[in-house]
Scaffold this active site. Structure first.
Site, PDB file in Angstrom:
ATOM      1  N   GLY A 177       0.826  -1.211   0.000  1.00 24.93           N
ATOM      2  CA  GLY A 177       0.000   0.000   0.000  1.00 24.93           C
ATOM      3  C   GLY A 177       0.852   1.248   0.000  1.00 24.93           C
ATOM      4  O   GLY A 177       1.960   1.281  -0.530  1.00 24.93           O
ATOM      5  N   GLY A 178       0.321   2.289   0.624  1.00 27.82           N
ATOM      6  CA  GLY A 178       1.021   3.569   0.641  1.00 27.82           C
ATOM      7  C   GLY A 178       2.379   3.492   1.321  1.00 27.82           C
ATOM      8  O   GLY A 178       3.222   4.379   1.138  1.00 27.82           O
ATOM      9  N   GLY A 412      21.809  13.252 -30.968  1.00 22.56           N
ATOM     10  CA  GLY A 412      21.279  13.739 -29.691  1.00 22.56           C
ATOM     11  C   GLY A 412      21.848  12.949 -28.530  1.00 22.56           C
ATOM     12  O   GLY A 412      22.037  13.478 -27.427  1.00 22.56           O
ATOM     13  N   ALA A 413      22.116  11.677 -28.771  1.00 18.96           N
ATOM     14  CA  ALA A 413      22.644  10.852 -27.694  1.00 18.96           C
ATOM     15  C   ALA A 413      24.082  11.250 -27.362  1.00 18.96           C
ATOM     16  O   ALA A 413      24.516  11.185 -26.214  1.00 18.96           O
ATOM     17  CB  ALA A 413      22.566   9.387 -28.061  1.00 18.96           C
TER      18      ALA A 413
HETATM   19  C1  HXC Z   1      -2.468  -4.198  12.399  1.00 24.44           C
HETATM   20  C2  HXC Z   1      -1.308  -6.001  11.665  1.00 24.44           C
HETATM   21  C3  HXC Z   1      -1.153  -5.424  10.397  1.00 24.44           C
HETATM   22  C4  HXC Z   1      -1.709  -4.143  10.198  1.00 24.44           C
HETATM   23  C5  HXC Z   1      -0.195  -7.326  10.371  1.00 24.44           C
HETATM   24  N1  HXC Z   1      -0.701  -7.174  11.589  1.00 24.44           N
HETATM   25  N2  HXC Z   1      -0.469  -6.275   9.614  1.00 24.44           N
HETATM   26  N3  HXC Z   1      -1.945  -5.386  12.647  1.00 24.44           N
HETATM   27  N4  HXC Z   1      -2.351  -3.566  11.224  1.00 24.44           N
HETATM   28  N5  HXC Z   1      -1.603  -3.515   9.033  1.00 24.44           N
HETATM   29  C6  HXC Z   1      -0.624  -8.098  12.688  1.00 24.44           C
HETATM   30  C7  HXC Z   1      -1.477  -9.330  12.480  1.00 24.44           C
HETATM   31  O1  HXC Z   1      -2.797  -9.074  12.866  1.00 24.44           O
HETATM   32  C8  HXC Z   1      -0.791 -10.312  13.406  1.00 24.44           C
HETATM   33  O2  HXC Z   1      -1.161  -9.995  14.714  1.00 24.44           O
HETATM   34  C9  HXC Z   1       0.677  -9.939  13.256  1.00 24.44           C
HETATM   35  O3  HXC Z   1       0.692  -8.591  12.769  1.00 24.44           O
HETATM   36  C10 HXC Z   1       1.421 -10.789  12.297  1.00 24.44           C
HETATM   37  O4  HXC Z   1       0.678 -10.837  11.102  1.00 24.44           O
HETATM   38  P1  HXC Z   1       0.326 -12.198  10.347  1.00 24.44           P
HETATM   39  O5  HXC Z   1      -0.773 -11.918   9.445  1.00 24.44           O
HETATM   40  O6  HXC Z   1       0.158 -13.287  11.371  1.00 24.44           O
HETATM   41  O7  HXC Z   1       1.687 -12.455   9.579  1.00 24.44           O
HETATM   42  P2  HXC Z   1       1.888 -13.087   8.140  1.00 24.44           P
HETATM   43  O8  HXC Z   1       1.051 -14.334   8.001  1.00 24.44           O
HETATM   44  O9  HXC Z   1       3.343 -13.231   7.986  1.00 24.44           O
HETATM   45  O10 HXC Z   1       1.311 -12.029   7.106  1.00 24.44           O
HETATM   46  C11 HXC Z   1       1.917 -10.781   7.001  1.00 24.44           C
HETATM   47  C12 HXC Z   1       1.056  -9.839   6.158  1.00 24.44           C
HETATM   48  C13 HXC Z   1      -0.372  -9.789   6.720  1.00 24.44           C
HETATM   49  C14 HXC Z   1       1.020 -10.350   4.706  1.00 24.44           C
HETATM   50  C15 HXC Z   1       1.731  -8.478   6.172  1.00 24.44           C
HETATM   51  O11 HXC Z   1      -0.298  -9.561   8.117  1.00 24.44           O
HETATM   52  C16 HXC Z   1      -1.196  -8.736   6.114  1.00 24.44           C
HETATM   53  O12 HXC Z   1      -1.725  -8.917   5.012  1.00 24.44           O
HETATM   54  N6  HXC Z   1      -1.348  -7.618   6.814  1.00 24.44           N
HETATM   55  C17 HXC Z   1      -2.159  -6.515   6.335  1.00 24.44           C
HETATM   56  C18 HXC Z   1      -1.451  -5.833   5.206  1.00 24.44           C
HETATM   57  C19 HXC Z   1      -2.192  -4.645   4.706  1.00 24.44           C
HETATM   58  O13 HXC Z   1      -3.284  -4.758   4.071  1.00 24.44           O
HETATM   59  N7  HXC Z   1      -1.675  -3.474   4.997  1.00 24.44           N
HETATM   60  C20 HXC Z   1      -2.200  -2.310   4.420  1.00 24.44           C
HETATM   61  C21 HXC Z   1      -2.743  -1.464   5.478  1.00 24.44           C
HETATM   62  S1  HXC Z   1      -3.230   0.017   4.699  1.00 24.44           S
HETATM   63  P3  HXC Z   1      -1.426 -11.098  15.849  1.00 24.44           P
HETATM   64  O14 HXC Z   1      -1.911 -10.319  16.994  1.00 24.44           O
HETATM   65  O15 HXC Z   1      -2.375 -12.042  15.259  1.00 24.44           O
HETATM   66  O16 HXC Z   1      -0.065 -11.716  16.068  1.00 24.44           O
HETATM   67  C22 HXC Z   1      -1.785   0.840   4.485  1.00 24.44           C
HETATM   68  C23 HXC Z   1      -1.958   2.165   3.839  1.00 24.44           C
HETATM   69  C24 HXC Z   1      -0.849   3.049   4.160  1.00 24.44           C
HETATM   70  O17 HXC Z   1      -0.737   0.462   4.837  1.00 24.44           O
HETATM   71  C25 HXC Z   1      -1.059   4.310   3.389  1.00 24.44           C
HETATM   72  C26 HXC Z   1       0.026   5.285   3.629  1.00 24.44           C
HETATM   73  C27 HXC Z   1      -0.227   6.493   2.800  1.00 24.44           C
END
Ligand code: HXC
Length: 522
Positions: A177-178, A412-413
């Site tokens: 994402g961002g 040009g290059a």
């Molecule tokens: C809160 C999060 C998190 C998040 C992971 N965790 N990402 N908690 N916010 N964004 C937590 C999980 O709930 C879990 O907590 C622990 O971290 C480990 O994650 P797992 O899923 O168990 O690990 P894994 O299987 O290795 O998968 C990793 C992952 C997945 C692929 C990154 O966690 C995931 O898809 N996370 C969300 C990614 C996402 O969509 N992010 C975008 C957010 S929006 P527990 O308590 O169960 O251990 C964004 C926009 C930013 O980022 C914009 C900026 C301008």
């Protein structure tokens, strides 16, 4: 009384030690084990390996999140999932932040971001490089919009710091994402093969929106970004390899745009002849040779450090040292599509030139270029404005600029590869150079179209006309005679001429018109 006081103090210190050691355990043993099983080091292990032994000083260890939504009120997140601080790299201060994936997936919330802002602000005040080791699930979803604000503050600081202090990002786990935009705003992006990926939207969203099926690695792994998108400058083999390579890169960079370049000890000699270069250019103009051998021949101890090695291979950018001083090299690479300039090559070289200029690293250009890449694909991809970036980047650069034409320098290059009119301080050519508006065949087709179609033997006529064109233009003497290049040198003398010129130009000071900033054709 005195004893009570001592006991109380000890109690408080013990409490401090206990709290601290709890925080130092990060997400706990099982999550650390999982991290290791994935082939990844933890954030603390990364920082320990990155900095000189025992030099890391942690900042804001005790910061806690203050969110209560979606069950976060009861959730302890050690150090709020990011380790920040500063330490020494080869004895020089560097500031850093490392996401701790074992704590809430390294997710970035309000307080987590505040820690990163603090250490970035310190790097800016101290005028020292900033390094970010990324391994994070992105914005902490439960915290909502404050986590987006957190990213915004990082993007802003990345931009303010741009060109002021070197900024480096290593992608050592997920970045989605961002969250990908802070890396993209920094100067250098490292990735670790197999364990890291970065993309705007992951495979599930890609499938849902456009029906494309792709794996994490194919979509945004280190190899994809190092070979296809160019987002990644260095695709590394492991966490250890990545951290070692960041240290190497830092050894070429000054602390800030106001700091002197790091001077390495040099045992190589300034007047070393490179006799191997006398025979490197093939007899036939369309045969290839290895431009990297040319760069290594002139570099101290034959060492070069090459960003973007796998992307836009028709141009090479690299750091070398000459007499211990860091130099940025830009060179056409005849081994890939004849070293032609296309959209990606122009972007790659322009960004490198602007980085070197921002940090006062002199530029050395080796030219062997047949032209800009023709065709609809390039025209529709905007070769005009991308190619213009190169002209702009070289023209605005005020560092010492030295150019060596090894073979082709057409049209040009030729201009685009740091010619005299783009402000090169000194242009040299080897006797094998061909400096012309275009290659002989193409030129004759245009200039002698009528003669060729009227000739009784068109092939013989063409050969005669091509020969006459080559005698006139396909050599460096016509350009040297007009002072368009400064000098013709023996290839073997290249290093000593460059070393002498760099010595002479080391105090170069050039000013530009006062204005807010240039408007490079992005
Ligand atoms: C809160 C999060 C998190 C998040 C992971 N965790 N990402 N908690 N916010 N964004 C937590 C999980 O709930 C879990 O907590 C622990 O971290 C480990 O994650 P797992 O899923 O168990 O690990 P894994 O299987 O290795 O998968 C990793 C992952 C997945 C692929 C990154 O966690 C995931 O898809 N996370 C969300 C990614 C996402 O969509 N992010 C975008 C957010 S929006 P527990 O308590 O169960 O251990 C964004 C926009 C930013 O980022 C914009 C900026 C301008």
């Amino acid at each position: 009384m005195e004893k009570d006081k001592q006991d109380l103090t000890k109690e408080k210190i013990d409490l401090y030690e206990a709290k601290k050691s709890g925080l130092m355990k990060m997400g706990g043993e099982s999550l650390i084990r999982k991290q290791h099983e994935l082939g990844k080091l933890t954030a603390r292990e990364r920082l320990d390996r990155f900095f000189d032994p025992e030099s890391f000083q942690e900042t804001q260890l005790f910061v806690k999140h203050r969110s209560t939504l979606f069950g976060l009120g009861e959730k302890e997140i050690p150090a709020d999932a990011v380790i920040t601080g500063f330490g020494l790299v080869n004895g020089r201060t560097v500031f850093a932040a490392a996401h701790d994936f074992t704590s809430a997936g390294g997710s970035l919330g309000e307080m987590h971001a505040g820690k990163i802002w603090k250490v970035m602000d310190m790097a800016l005040s101290a005028r020292k490089p900033f390094v970010s080791l990324n391994d994070s699930g992105g914005a902490r979803i439960q915290e909502g919009v404050p986590s987006l604000e957190g990213y915004g503050g990082i993007f802003y600081r990345n931009t303010i710091a741009s060109g002021y202090i070197p900024q480096i990002t290593a992608i050592m786990g997920p970045t989605a994402g961002g969250a990908v935009y802070s890396p993209a705003l920094t100067d250098w992006v490292f990735m670790v093969k197999k364990s890291s990926y970065m993309y705007i939207t992951g495979p599930e969203v890609v499938k849902a929106v456009i029906g494309e099926e792709v794996s994490h690695d194919e979509l945004g792994g280190a190899v994809a970004h190092a070979t296809k998108s160019g987002v990644c400058h260095f695709a590394t083999e492991s966490d250890e390899d990545c951290l070692a390579k960041i240290r190497t890169l830092l050894s070429f960079l000054p602390d800030s745009c106001h700091s002197p370049s790091p001077l390495a000890s040099c045992t190589d000699s300034h007047d070393r002849e490179c006799s191997e270069l006398d025979t490197i250019i093939p007899d036939k103009a369309n045969r290839v040779y290895d431009m990297k051998r040319v760069i290594m021949a002139v570099a101290d101890k034959g060492e070069m450090f090459e960003p973007h090695e796998l992307w836009a291979k028709n141009i090479i950018v690299a750091f070398i040292r000459i007499m211990g001083r860091p130099i940025g090299v830009i060179a056409n690479n005849p081994r890939f599509i004849a070293g032609v300039l296309d959209v990606n090559a122009s972007d790659k070289a322009s960004r490198f030139i602007r980085f070197c200029d921002a940090f006062n690293i002199p530029l050395l250009t080796f030219t062997d270029v047949p032209g800009y890449m023709p065709g609809t694909r390039q025209e529709w991809s905007g070769i005009i404005s991308h190619g213009a970036k190169l002209l702009h980047a070289y023209s605005e650069a005020t560092v010492p600029k030295i150019t060596v034409v090894t073979r082709k320098a057409y049209g040009g290059a030729y201009l685009g590869m740091c010619s005299k009119q783009l402000g090169a301080d000194y242009v040299m050519a080897w006797p094998t150079a061909q400096i012309a508006v275009m290659g002989a065949e193409g030129a004759c087709n245009v200039v002698y179209r009528r003669e060729l179609s009227a000739a009784a033997d068109p092939a013989a006529k063409r050969a005669e006309l091509v020969r006459s064109y080559e005698e006139q233009f396909n050599n460096p003497y016509f350009a040297a005679g007009l002072g368009i290049i400064e000098e013709i040198i023996r290839p073997r003398d290249t290093r000593k001429r460059i070393a002498a010129l760099l010595g002479a130009l080391k105090d170069k000071a050039e000013t530009r018109l006062p204005k807010k900033h240039n408007n490079i054709p992005l």
